[in-house]
Design an enzyme around this catalytic site. Structure first.
Site, short mmCIF file in Angstrom:
data_model
loop_
_atom_site.label_atom_id
_atom_site.label_comp_id
_atom_site.label_asym_id
_atom_site.label_seq_id
_atom_site.Cartn_x
_atom_site.Cartn_y
_atom_site.Cartn_z
N GLU A 46 32.62 42.47 39.49
CA GLU A 46 32.46 41.02 39.51
C GLU A 46 33.76 40.28 39.75
OE1 GLU A 46 31.89 36.88 37.84
OE2 GLU A 46 33.35 38.40 37.30
N HIS A 76 42.01 34.62 32.13
CA HIS A 76 42.51 35.80 32.86
C HIS A 76 43.94 36.19 32.47
CE1 HIS A 76 39.38 35.77 36.42
NE2 HIS A 76 38.83 35.95 35.24
#
Lengths: 306, 306, 306
Positions: free
Chosen positions: A176, A281
């Site tokens: 993903e 992230h």
């Protein structure tokens, strides 16, 4: 025992896009150990026809939940160069880990002024070796902070939900973070084998001016993709009737496994429902505990009512 | 007779993306002439259900090889304007060829300071006419140099391999240089009809600081897409055990037919294996002969062992 | 009665990408009222297996026509912010309309110097509410001008064609303005159920230096995608033999439902055939009446001859 110990274990697993097998094996092992205590014993699908994906089917499923197993990371290129897997946050001195044929690697990320990436380590690392953030899992009264809350928290949410789930499909997907690629196969499986037309994306979103820490799970009305409004409205109605805290998200960017469901040749509606984080992230992704709880409650509600 | 005469003929064929039929027809004709000398006579699939693609099936295939037939080029727009097909290198005075209803066209490319493209020719060329580089095929002791080594060399590699191939599928695809579009159909064919789950991309890559001329065929560990690591590792292991020269490539950019296999709804692993060139997408693409030989040897090995 | 009254009604319908149901319901209602006067009564396909898409099948179809039902628009984000749906033209004081739980909305678009979008309205509008241009339909001797000629004129063309169509499929698609997503499902339907391999895109293109108002319907030889040349050539041959005014278009940018047909796993050829407009994606899209007439005539010809 700390209730987030499972989440910590998930966050520590090395599984950048393309190398999800370690995560899949952990999940298979975990499920085999705990499923005796689950309300319904799921049918388990894995193997070469699903590559490294994993699917659990409970009862008579009407809705599928997607949680991606992969994380962002880095690949060793030539000399001491690194290139990104997905879109990791980059800052000099972030700690990275990995393994090549000479053994374990614990090194540091370095970023130069042209935004090129390098590693700093006592020896050369083999070409093509993947590196992920070294996990520093932190828990306070209110927050959980770690690398890879995106999307180990989405997986955690599924495993908690599985304890009481009666009817539904849980899908653990791959790739993903780096352009996708496993959802077309999974959409085919869920529609052709089970005729499922509804999907929820169990993933983590961003804290923004409209979506705040501790205000509940985010229901995304759109991101880079615009899902079918009638399905979103149905979910919002169910949320409104409940007492579960939630926030409506409206963004022009960002994407998820929902994108590939949208573009699949099957009539599958989808909606992203997930807790918000900041420091996206990075090794320091932070999520409010109340939002984790609201996320699970919302999934319990939606899987029953949809 | 020069062993690269076939390659020269392939390089001269006009087949930009969208107009692969001339290449398909050449291949059908060539195969019908030479297949009597091949170890195994393949089953040939073509026709409207495959558009201009062509598939050869040898024995019991476990692995498919993809070689795209199309090249980069230019389309005539309005007045003397050109627009690119794919990403050709552009430099004033490159020689271009084509054909419209008034006859053959041999003209020159002109590039202005805003990087707009024009042709220089004695008459107007009809709207929508496609132009490709005029082939100047050059052979030295060490190198082959020509336009369209990408991917006529990939096709050449397949035709040479076909001479001794016992089990495998060879797929000649379309549109690769301009966003793809034929691989979804081909993936469906190879998986639904033959249950093939392994693919090799017979295509040409770039000489870089990590991949050099004459050092062997490149095995790409990743490009813009990240393939499943376990399949790449299997290929590298086979290469290591052999004495065939090879180089490991790790890039963040670039793409191939592998991208569409990755995104297909079938569990197909893929790996790019091909010789490196410099002067990419120009009339002067140069490949070292040793790398051409290593490429063929590696395909012979992989098709037997995978 | 004015012959463009139907077109005006179509232009007024609120159906941005993701909310095509109002348009679908209008079409179902319109078709049920008028189909008694059509030469052939079509078979109608709709419902949850096609989401909000709609398909009409006349006789024995060899060719499918695609007309997208959605339009560009805006989504209300946080505070008074707007984000685009698709790529609308933006200019301060454009009139927008919509509806939230408090009632109808008629507001104005405002664009600041950083090109950020806002609405100006007497009250706050609910998150996720969609807004479209308020329709000001204008007809002169030569021109029709309105928002959403793209693609309500493409739909109008199909409804007029339907009056005399004997064999063919008409497909009303969704999401086209915002990245697509319904065509993969529709391609599967048309190929697997009817084995149709030819498609025409009934949509609106741009007036440019090569395509002018009043010079006929545009046949696009390419845009961002390059379709298979042999199919384009067949269409151009039919156009040449006719006396219908047409113009050949050659562009490097722009896209349509043809893109997703190109990338589908079915061997479907496609060509964009449509009238040109200027003031693209604004409230003032203008199309010459002669080009509307030529578009219909060309579709009548192609549906018979292809």
């Amino acid at each position: 025992m700390n209730q987030y110990r499972l989440l910590k274990t998930l966050c520590e697993i090395h599984a950048p896009s393309g190398e999800e097998s370690e995560m899949k094996n952990f999940l298979l092992d975990y499920i085999s150990k705990v499923q005796a205590s689950w309300k319904v014993k799921p049918q388990i699908f894995d193997g070469e026809d699903l590559q490294d994906c994993l699917v659990l089917v409970f009862g008579k499923p009407r809705t599928a939940i997607f949680a991606h197993m992969d994380s962002v990371g880095f690949t060793v290129r030539y000399q001491n160069q690194l290139i990104p897997i997905g879109g990791p946050d980059v800052e000099s001195n972030y700690k990275l880990k990995g393994k090549d044929s000479l053994g374990f690697v614990n090194c540091k990320l370095q970023v130069n002024q042209e935004n090129q990436l390098f590693y700093e380590f006592g020896r050369g690392i083999e070409r093509g070796t993947s590196l992920t953030f070294d996990c520093d899992f932190r828990e306070t009264e209110e927050f959980i902070q770690s690398c890879y809350m995106d999307n180990r928290l989405g997986i955690y949410n599924c495993l908690k939900l599985a304890e009481t789930l009666e009817n539904g499909m849980i899908v653990f997907s791959c790739y993903e973070e780096h352009g996708g690629g496993s959802v077309p196969m999974l959409a085919k499986f869920m529609y052709e084998k089970y005729h499922i037309r509804q999907a929820l994306i169990s993933d983590i979103t961003w804290v923004t001016e409209g979506v705040e820490h501790g205000k509940g799970v985010a229901i995304s009305m759109r991101d880079r993709n615009v899902p079918r409004k009638s399905f979103i409205n149905k979910i919002i109605s169910l949320a409104q009737e409940s007492s579960i805290p939630y926030q409506l998200e409206v963004e022009s960017g960002g994407s998820s496994d929902g994108r590939e469901l949208h573009q699949s040749p099957y009539p599958i509606d989808w909606c992203f429902v997930g807790a918000p984080e900041d420091n996206v992230h990075s090794p320091n992704e932070a999520v409010h505990k109340k939002d984790i709880e609201a996320m699970l409650s919302m999934y319990q509600l939606l899987m029953e009512k949809l």
